[in-house]
Design a protein around this motif. Structure first.
Motif, PDB file in Angstrom:
ATOM      1  N   LEU A  16       0.832  -1.192   0.000  1.00 26.30           N
ATOM      2  CA  LEU A  16       0.000   0.000   0.000  1.00 26.30           C
ATOM      3  C   LEU A  16       0.872   1.250   0.000  1.00 26.30           C
ATOM      4  O   LEU A  16       1.785   1.384   0.827  1.00 26.30           O
ATOM      5  CB  LEU A  16      -0.905  -0.002   1.230  1.00 26.30           C
ATOM      6  CG  LEU A  16      -1.965   1.104   1.318  1.00 26.30           C
ATOM      7  CD1 LEU A  16      -3.005   0.936   0.224  1.00 26.30           C
ATOM      8  CD2 LEU A  16      -2.630   1.084   2.690  1.00 26.30           C
ATOM      9  N   LEU A  21      -2.798   5.322   2.084  1.00 23.65           N
ATOM     10  CA  LEU A  21      -3.205   5.093   3.469  1.00 23.65           C
ATOM     11  C   LEU A  21      -3.629   6.394   4.132  1.00 23.65           C
ATOM     12  O   LEU A  21      -4.637   6.449   4.846  1.00 23.65           O
ATOM     13  CB  LEU A  21      -2.058   4.449   4.242  1.00 23.65           C
ATOM     14  CG  LEU A  21      -2.323   4.151   5.719  1.00 23.65           C
ATOM     15  CD1 LEU A  21      -3.482   3.179   5.879  1.00 23.65           C
ATOM     16  CD2 LEU A  21      -1.067   3.603   6.382  1.00 23.65           C
ATOM     17  N   GLU A  22      -2.884   7.445   3.868  1.00 29.69           N
ATOM     18  CA  GLU A  22      -3.218   8.757   4.448  1.00 29.69           C
ATOM     19  C   GLU A  22      -4.579   9.233   3.968  1.00 29.69           C
ATOM     20  O   GLU A  22      -5.372   9.782   4.743  1.00 29.69           O
ATOM     21  CB  GLU A  22      -2.141   9.776   4.078  1.00 29.69           C
ATOM     22  CG  GLU A  22      -2.367  11.150   4.677  1.00 29.69           C
ATOM     23  CD  GLU A  22      -1.272  12.136   4.321  1.00 29.69           C
ATOM     24  OE1 GLU A  22      -1.321  13.276   4.819  1.00 29.69           O
ATOM     25  OE2 GLU A  22      -0.375  11.769   3.525  1.00 29.69           O
ATOM     26  N   GLY A  25      -7.390   7.163   5.717  1.00 34.70           N
ATOM     27  CA  GLY A  25      -7.452   7.232   7.169  1.00 34.70           C
ATOM     28  C   GLY A  25      -8.705   7.857   7.752  1.00 34.70           C
ATOM     29  O   GLY A  25      -9.364   7.252   8.621  1.00 34.70           O
ATOM     30  N   PRO A 207      -5.469  -0.459  -1.803  1.00 35.91           N
ATOM     31  CA  PRO A 207      -5.760  -1.407  -0.720  1.00 35.91           C
ATOM     32  C   PRO A 207      -6.249  -2.754  -1.235  1.00 35.91           C
ATOM     33  O   PRO A 207      -7.029  -2.832  -2.191  1.00 35.91           O
ATOM     34  CB  PRO A 207      -6.869  -0.697   0.064  1.00 35.91           C
ATOM     35  CG  PRO A 207      -7.534   0.195  -0.937  1.00 35.91           C
ATOM     36  CD  PRO A 207      -6.451   0.638  -1.881  1.00 35.91           C
ATOM     37  N   GLY A 246      -9.393   4.702  -1.323  1.00 36.90           N
ATOM     38  CA  GLY A 246      -8.046   4.175  -1.544  1.00 36.90           C
ATOM     39  C   GLY A 246      -7.816   3.757  -2.982  1.00 36.90           C
ATOM     40  O   GLY A 246      -6.758   4.042  -3.559  1.00 36.90           O
TER      41      GLY A 246
END
Length: 384
Positions: A16, A21-22, A25, A207, A246
């Protein structure tokens, strides 16, 4: 995986991207059902709709043609089932190929057990399907044709648009498994002319558990699931907003970095081939796939090492800290040779010694050079 592992198995899965990911979140940490009418629900709905618009724009589709799924297997199964099965209509025929991913060919086998007939089109020695011969398999009872856009083992890019054009003249819908293509090469759903297209986020640093199925407007698709009617009833269930965000973020990052990634991949794959030729000898290495690199994925190389047992080679490389593959990760437990390589007519002594090297967005030159050292050492050890 330890920190020293050189990972060259990105066609199986990718790590990833931290930037993805950020972006995901906030949607993991705050509740919000995209179907709810309160402010939290509206926030989730906006994020989902924005993700849908990004995916549609990049892949040449309309927003209402995008269906988010759990990944390539679900997308492929939904497409093949949805196009082939129409209520109480008797089973028909499916035009397909021997090089399809298990997510397609295993489901076709399931339909065969229900009375369908699968007609297989041949491939040439480079793994390219002869679409004229595939079109010759279109019969009165043919429900659909399915041809992957890029092969997961050899990277061979298939003439899907030509097949779709031939199929359109017969009123036959075409599905393409574009799981290995999306995020590696430009993909234009409208230009391809197919009825459905599958993609998976974990192939391009998105993801795991995220995917899409593009369904051309006006195409009837029998659903496999029934529930709340989300996503036009094609894939009902609570929308996984973080995964949609994502997927879209990873795809957008690929779009922004496409030219630099492609140039790097082309350079590094050639560096890998040249390095192995110097270290082992070109006469002991058989390339599997198109000789013209423009006809295969820019980050995929499949090479057969003459006189070497593939399983033993894979074990040696794993011990050395190099992660590669003998073929599809989804069929890695099989003791049979790769159906793709068999269909290509690869010589028997190379069927079990062919290794797939697949690069990712963060693969480095130093990793390629070290991979050459590991492969050369392993081959020499196994052929001593």
């Amino acid at each position: 995986m330890n920190a020293t592992t050189i990972y060259l198995d990105h066609n199986a899965t990718t790590a990833l991207d931290p930037r993805v990911l950020e972006a995901m979140g906030p949607y993991f940490l705050v509740a919000g059902n995209a179907e709810s009418r309160h402010s939290a629900g509206r926030r989730a709905r906006r994020a989902f709709e924005e993700a849908t618009e990004v995916v549609a724009e990049i892949l040449g589709a309309r927003p209402d043609e995008v269906v988010f799924t759990s990944g390539g297997t679900e997308s492929n199964n939904l497409a093949v089932f949805g196009l082939a099965v129409d209520g109480a209509t008797p089973p028909g025929r499916i035009a397909t190929t021997p090089i399809e991913h298990p997510a397609v060919n295993e489901f076709v086998a399931h339909l065969e057990a229900r009375g369908f007939v699968a007609d297989l089109a041949p491939v040439d020695s480079e793994g390219t399907v002869d679409v004229d011969r595939m079109a010759a398999l279109f019969y009165e009872r043919t429900r659909l044709a399915t041809l992957m856009l890029a092969n997961n083992e050899t990277g061979t890019i298939q003439p899907v648009a030509k097949l779709a054009d031939l199929a359109a003249a017969r009123g036959i819908p075409v599905h393409t498994d574009a799981v290995q293509a999306v995020g590696r090469i430009p993909v234009d759903f409208a230009a391809l002319g197919v009825a459905t297209l599958a993609a998976s986020g974990h192939k391009f640093h998105g993801p795991a558990g995220s995917g899409v199925l593009l369904v051309r407007r006006g195409v009837r698709l029998t659903p496999r699931l029934y529930g709340g009617g989300q996503q036009q009833g094609r894939r009902p269930g609570t929308i996984a907003v973080p995964l949609a965000v994502g997927f879209a973020t990873a795809l957008d990052l690929w779009r922004r970095e496409y030219q630099s990634r492609t140039a790097t991949w082309r350079r590094l794959t050639q560096r890998l081939i040249d390095g192995l030729h110097r270290a082992i000898g070109p006469d002991r290495i058989l390339p599997n796939g198109p000789a013209d690199p423009s006809r295969r994925l820019p980050q995929t190389v499949n090479l057969g090492f003459l006189g070497v047992d593939g399983d033993a080679l894979l074990m040696q490389l794993d011990l050395a800290g190099l992660a590669v593959s003998l073929g599809s990760a989804c069929a890695s437990g099989s003791t049979q040779p790769s159906p793709t390589l068999v269909a290509m007519g690869v010589p028997t002594d190379c069927l079990r010694s062919s290794v797939r090297f697949s690069l990712g967005a963060f693969t480095t030159e130093a990793e390629i050079d070290q991979a050459v050292v590991h492969v050369a050492a392993a081959v020499k050890w196994l052929t001593r």
